[in-house]
Each structure stands twice: as structure tokens, then as C-alpha cells.
Design a protein around this motif. Structure first.
Motif, PDB file in Angstrom:
ATOM      1  N   VAL A   1     -53.421  -6.547 -51.027  1.00  0.00           N
ATOM      2  CA  VAL A   1     -52.619  -7.320 -51.974  1.00  0.00           C
ATOM      3  C   VAL A   1     -52.080  -6.358 -53.024  1.00  0.00           C
ATOM      4  O   VAL A   1     -52.871  -5.738 -53.752  1.00  0.00           O
ATOM      5  CB  VAL A   1     -53.460  -8.408 -52.679  1.00  0.00           C
TER       6      VAL A   1
ATOM      7  N   ILE B   1     -57.358 -12.540 -53.006  1.00  0.00           N
ATOM      8  CA  ILE B   1     -55.928 -12.515 -53.311  1.00  0.00           C
ATOM      9  C   ILE B   1     -55.691 -13.008 -54.739  1.00  0.00           C
ATOM     10  O   ILE B   1     -54.978 -12.367 -55.521  1.00  0.00           O
ATOM     11  CB  ILE B   1     -55.134 -13.355 -52.289  1.00  0.00           C
TER      12      ILE B   1
ATOM     13  N   ILE C   1     -48.536  -9.325 -49.542  1.00  0.00           N
ATOM     14  CA  ILE C   1     -49.890  -9.574 -49.054  1.00  0.00           C
ATOM     15  C   ILE C   1     -49.917  -9.368 -47.542  1.00  0.00           C
ATOM     16  O   ILE C   1     -49.063  -9.881 -46.822  1.00  0.00           O
ATOM     17  CB  ILE C   1     -50.338 -11.016 -49.395  1.00  0.00           C
TER      18      ILE C   1
ATOM     19  N   TRP D   1     -50.873 -14.135 -43.190  1.00  0.00           N
ATOM     20  CA  TRP D   1     -50.266 -14.596 -44.437  1.00  0.00           C
ATOM     21  C   TRP D   1     -48.826 -14.935 -44.125  1.00  0.00           C
ATOM     22  O   TRP D   1     -48.083 -14.105 -43.607  1.00  0.00           O
ATOM     23  CB  TRP D   1     -50.342 -13.510 -45.506  1.00  0.00           C
TER      24      TRP D   1
END
Length: 178
Positions: A31, A73, A160, A169
Motif C-alpha cells: 500500500v 490497508i 494497492i 484489489w
């Protein structure tokens, strides 16, 4: 022939050991340039699974994994925003110390070991500091913006990557691949 077999077996053992050693340092999630290593992901997940089993909670392994990934995250996004606003790790640690105090740390350490199988440092890293950072963010956003709305917007804008086979993601959300 026997010498070749011994060399082959020995080579396989070394390669297997090397694989497991390297695997622990591989990222599972990235991230905004920060990575959640396999070793930390696995320890975090194991502690939550232990807690779930002790409390006989009805939560699947998949839900625990998802929670670990999303929590990481969120924490990175919150940490980056706090850094942008001039608030750092010391501010978060100060909140933890203000809330717990020195005298409670021993009790927390014992309970953490029993409930999660973690050290106090692990508990601080996975639970206490992320909560403290969320509290700091709420203070920073007071009257300005809703932290939950900001976080949802950040999910859509952040870079991400998820490197676990089960997860991907996509469009600001963690989704199952299959």
C-alpha cells in the motif's frame, strides 16, 4: 548412484529451507510503498484465529484473512495522512501510554500472550497503534471531514496491490479471486 541421490536430497532440503526463509520476507500486500510481509500477515492472522477459537466465535478463516488485509490497508492510509499533517509515530505511542499507563502494561502483556499468542510488541503493532492512529486522525479531522468518508475515498485513490492468490484489489475493494 548413491552419491547422486544424497546430493539430490541434500540440495532439496537446502532449497526448501531457503524457500521458507525467503517466503517469510515476501510482501503479501503493498500500500503506497509500504508492505505487509508474509511473516507479519501470518502472525497477525494466527493470533486472531487463536482468539476466535478461544471465544468460540463464528468467524471463518477467510473473514479473518480479509480483516487482516483491510486493517493493514487502513492503517497505512491513516499513517500516511497523519505524516502529511505532521503527526508521527510518537503521537500514536503517546496515546497508547496515556490510555494504558505503565502499570497496565504487564497485565496487557499477560492477557495478550494468553488470548492471541502474541508478545506485547505484536499487540501494540497489530492492535494498539492502529487504534491510536485512528483516534489521532479523528482529532485531526474534527469538524473538517468525516474520517470514514475520507478512508473510503482513500481506498479508491490509493495504489494497492495484493499478492495472495485468494485475494485481489479491485475498484477500491478487497475481493476474492475465486
Amino acid at each position: 548412484m548413491k552419491k547422486r541421490l544424497v546430493i539430490l536430497i541434500f540440495s532439496l532440503i537446502i532449497l526448501t529451507a531457503l524457500f521458507f526463509r525467503v517466503r517469510s520476507s515476501l510482501p503479501t500486500v503493498r500500500v503506497e510503498g509500504e508492505s505487509l510481509r508474509w511473516e507479519d500477515f501470518s502472525a497477525h492472522r494466527s493470533g486472531l484465529l487463536r482468539f476466535r477459537d478461544l471465544n468460540k466465535e463464528n468467524v471463518s478463516d477467510k473473514e479473518v484473512e480479509e480483516g487482516v488485509i483491510v486493517a493493514f490497508i487502513q492503517d497505512v492510509l491513516v499513517k500516511k495522512e497523519l505524516e502529511r499533517r505532521g503527526r508521527g509515530e510518537e503521537d500514536a505511542r503517546q496515546i497508547v501510554m496515556d490510555e494504558l499507563g505503565e502499570e497496565k502494561l504487564k497485565e496487557v502483556e499477560d492477557a495478550t500472550g494468553q488470548l492471541y499468542g502474541w508478545t506485547l510488541e505484536d499487540f501494540e503493532k497489530y492492535i494498539l497503534l492502529p487504534q491510536a492512529r485512528r483516534m489521532l486522525l479523528a482529532q485531526e479531522f474534527a469538524g473538517e471531514e468525516n474520517p470514514d468518508e475520507w478512508l473510503e475515498k482513500s481506498f479508491n485513490e490509493a495504489k494497492i496491490s495484493v499478492y495472495l492468490l485468494r485475494w485481489k484489489w479491485n475498484d477500491g475493494e478487497l475481493k476474492e479471486r475465486f
